[in-house]
Design a protein around this motif. Structure first.
Motif, short mmCIF file in Angstrom:
data_model
loop_
_atom_site.label_atom_id
_atom_site.label_comp_id
_atom_site.label_asym_id
_atom_site.label_seq_id
_atom_site.Cartn_x
_atom_site.Cartn_y
_atom_site.Cartn_z
N CYS A 47 0.62 -0.89 -0.45
CA CYS A 47 -0.25 -0.21 0.51
C CYS A 47 0.85 1.14 0.08
O CYS A 47 0.53 2.90 -0.12
N ALA A 48 1.97 0.90 0.38
CA ALA A 48 3.01 2.56 0.19
C ALA A 48 4.14 2.45 -0.77
O ALA A 48 5.17 3.08 -0.82
N PRO A 51 2.42 3.05 -4.65
CA PRO A 51 2.79 4.22 -5.10
C PRO A 51 4.44 5.31 -4.67
O PRO A 51 4.67 6.82 -5.60
N ALA A 52 5.01 4.58 -3.97
CA ALA A 52 6.04 5.07 -3.63
C ALA A 52 7.44 4.93 -5.50
O ALA A 52 8.23 5.40 -5.94
N TYR A 55 6.04 7.51 -8.71
CA TYR A 55 6.61 8.40 -7.95
C TYR A 55 8.19 8.23 -8.09
O TYR A 55 8.71 9.52 -8.69
N PHE A 71 6.73 13.16 -1.74
CA PHE A 71 5.47 11.51 -1.81
C PHE A 71 6.16 10.60 -2.13
O PHE A 71 6.16 9.49 -1.58
N TYR A 75 6.15 8.12 1.47
CA TYR A 75 5.79 6.58 1.04
C TYR A 75 6.83 5.12 1.29
O TYR A 75 6.09 5.24 1.93
N ALA A 78 6.73 5.54 5.13
CA ALA A 78 5.74 4.26 5.69
C ALA A 78 5.95 2.44 5.23
O ALA A 78 5.55 2.51 5.68
N GLY A 79 6.13 2.79 3.73
CA GLY A 79 6.03 1.30 3.62
C GLY A 79 7.83 0.36 4.49
O GLY A 79 7.57 -0.89 4.82
#
Length: 96
Positions: A47-48, A51-52, A55, A71, A75, A78-79
């Motif tokens: 989930c992280a 998106p990382a 980007y 961003f 992410y 967070a991942g």
């Protein structure tokens, strides 16, 4: 705070490396007998990391590189946290 483009690309490469490590972590979930109760713990870091990685690829392509790295870094952190927590939960014995 301004970071040089070379440093941004280096961070992006690190994020892509972390995304590959997560994919190996995910592949490890298919090893052995399948346990549907524990398998979602392998998916949570994605989930992280997805998106990382998105980007990071945008940053390498040059699409809005000034904002993408913020961003991407958020992410990625967070991942990493989610992968540590889910790995810790997978390493502990089941409660049942």
């Amino acid at each position: 705070m301004s970071i040089s483009p070379d440093a941004r690309r280096l961070i992006a490469k690190l994020v892509l490396l972390l995304a590959v490590i997560w994919m190996l972590f995910l592949a490890a979930g298919f090893r052995g007998p399948f346990d549907p109760a524990r398998f979602p713990l392998f998916l949570i870091p994605g989930c992280a990391f997805v998106p990382a990685a998105y980007y990071a690829i945008r940053l390498h392509r040059g699409d809005r590189a000034d904002r993408s790295w913020h961003f991407m870094a958020i992410y990625a952190v967070a991942g990493i946290i989610m992968m540590i927590v889910s790995g810790r939960a997978l390493a502990s014995p089941p409660i049942l």
